[in-house]
Scaffold this active site. Sequence first.
Site, PDB file in Angstrom:
ATOM      1  N   GLY A  22     -47.364 -47.295  48.178  1.00  0.00           N
ATOM      2  CA  GLY A  22     -47.176 -45.856  48.398  1.00  0.00           C
ATOM      3  C   GLY A  22     -46.902 -45.102  47.122  1.00  0.00           C
ATOM      4  O   GLY A  22     -46.243 -44.054  47.128  1.00  0.00           O
ATOM      5  N   GLY A  23     -47.431 -45.618  46.013  1.00  0.00           N
ATOM      6  CA  GLY A  23     -47.141 -45.017  44.713  1.00  0.00           C
ATOM      7  C   GLY A  23     -47.785 -43.675  44.463  1.00  0.00           C
ATOM      8  O   GLY A  23     -47.545 -43.057  43.416  1.00  0.00           O
ATOM      9  N   SER A  50     -33.329 -45.848  54.235  1.00  0.00           N
ATOM     10  CA  SER A  50     -32.968 -44.466  54.543  1.00  0.00           C
ATOM     11  C   SER A  50     -31.538 -44.397  55.055  1.00  0.00           C
ATOM     12  O   SER A  50     -31.053 -45.311  55.728  1.00  0.00           O
ATOM     13  CB  SER A  50     -33.927 -43.904  55.594  1.00  0.00           C
ATOM     14  OG  SER A  50     -33.439 -42.698  56.133  1.00  0.00           O
ATOM     15  N   LYS A  82     -36.488 -48.222  60.410  1.00  0.00           N
ATOM     16  CA  LYS A  82     -36.028 -48.454  59.042  1.00  0.00           C
ATOM     17  C   LYS A  82     -34.904 -49.480  59.003  1.00  0.00           C
ATOM     18  O   LYS A  82     -34.817 -50.290  58.071  1.00  0.00           O
ATOM     19  CB  LYS A  82     -35.574 -47.144  58.399  1.00  0.00           C
ATOM     20  CG  LYS A  82     -36.665 -46.107  58.201  1.00  0.00           C
ATOM     21  CD  LYS A  82     -37.735 -46.571  57.239  1.00  0.00           C
ATOM     22  CE  LYS A  82     -37.335 -46.417  55.797  1.00  0.00           C
ATOM     23  NZ  LYS A  82     -38.462 -46.703  54.856  1.00  0.00           N
ATOM     24  N   ALA A 135     -30.823 -40.382  51.081  1.00  0.00           N
ATOM     25  CA  ALA A 135     -30.587 -39.188  51.903  1.00  0.00           C
ATOM     26  C   ALA A 135     -31.900 -38.410  51.981  1.00  0.00           C
ATOM     27  O   ALA A 135     -32.869 -38.739  51.294  1.00  0.00           O
ATOM     28  CB  ALA A 135     -29.497 -38.336  51.269  1.00  0.00           C
TER      29      ALA A 135
END
Length: 353
Positions: free
Chosen positions: A10-11, A125, A157, A180
Site C-alpha cells: 500500500g505504498g 489502529s 484490525k 489515531a
Amino acid sequence: MEQIRVLITGGCGFLGTAVVSALLETKRFEVTVIDINPPSLGSTTFANDVRYVRANVLDAEALQKVFSEARPAVVIHTVGVYPLGMRRYSMKGKEPVFRVNVEGTRNVLQAAKECGAKGFVYTSSITVVLDELDKDFRSVDEEWPTGRAHTSYGLSKAIAEELVLSANTHDFATCALRSAPIFGPNDAACIPTIHSCIAAGQTPFILGTGTNLQDFVYVDNVADAHVLAVANLINSQTAAGEAMFITNGEPVTARDLCIAVWKEFGHVPKFQMRIPETLAWWMGYAAEWTSWLSGTEGVLLSRGMVSDGCRERYVSISKARQILGYKPRVSLEEGLKISCQHYQKKISQRSKR
C-alpha cells in the site's frame, strides 16, 4: 553503508506515500512498494528511488513471487479497507473488510516469513480498542483488551493485529502501530469532511456536551513512527511482539478541531447550538431510515457517528515514546495549517477546470 531492503504494502496510499518519503529521507533503505494501483513509470516523485510492483494482498501466489524477488529485511504492511458512511459504525458489509484486513494480512505475513524477512511492522489502529462505541476511553494504554469492537473495521484490525503479534519469534520480529485518525495533505476523509460542513450549513451545531476529548495524528508523525519501528526491529528488537499507540499526544475536542479547520478557510460559525446526545441519537436514527428508504448511504449523521462523537477517545503514547523514542515532530496546530492550505489549493485547482 549497505542499504537495508524494506518492502511496503500500500505504498501508494495516503499513509504509505508518507512512509516511503520518511524512509528515503534517512538514506538508509532500499524501498520496494507493492500496490494494487502503482503509478505509471516516471509519474511519481520517488520514481528513481523506489521499485513499484503491482500486486494484490489477496493473491498469495503473486505476493510470494514479489517478496522472493525483493528479499526485504523488513516488511511494512499498511494496506487496509476503511468503510465510509454508515458502514464505518457497524458490521454491515463486513465481508470485504475482513477479507482485505484479515486474510490480506495473513497472506502478507506468510510471504514475509517465507522470503526470510527479519521484521514486520503492521499499521494497526486505535480502533482495536476504541471502537467499543458505547464506552469512554481516557488515556488508556496498551494493556486495555481488544476484540470488543462493535465495527467491522475495529474488529478486523484487532484480529489482524493478533495474527501479526502472535507471529513474533526470535528470527521474525513483529510489532503493531495503533494509529489515531490520520490527517494531512491528500487526506481524503478528515479535512474534506470537516470542510464540507461549511457548505452544508452544519457548523453551528454541537453534538452532546462538546467537551469530550479525542485523539488525532498528523500523517508525517505516523510515518516517523514506522521508520523508528523498522530501525528497532533491525537493531534492539525491544518493540518485538508489542503494540503501541501512535497519536499527536494532543487530545482535543472535536469542536475545537473543527473550528481550527474552518478558520483556515475563513469561516467562523455565526452562532452555536448544542444538540443533546439523546436528541442527536434519534436524529441519526431518522437519517439512517431516510438513507435506507432512498437507497443511499452517504449520510453524515448516524447513531454510530453520534455515539462515537460524544465519547472520550484518547490514549497514552508513553509506550511508543519509551520503546521507539517516538516524539511527534509536527504539532496539531501546524499540521492542520499545512493540511488545510493543501486542500485549499486542490479546491482552487478544481474550480479552474
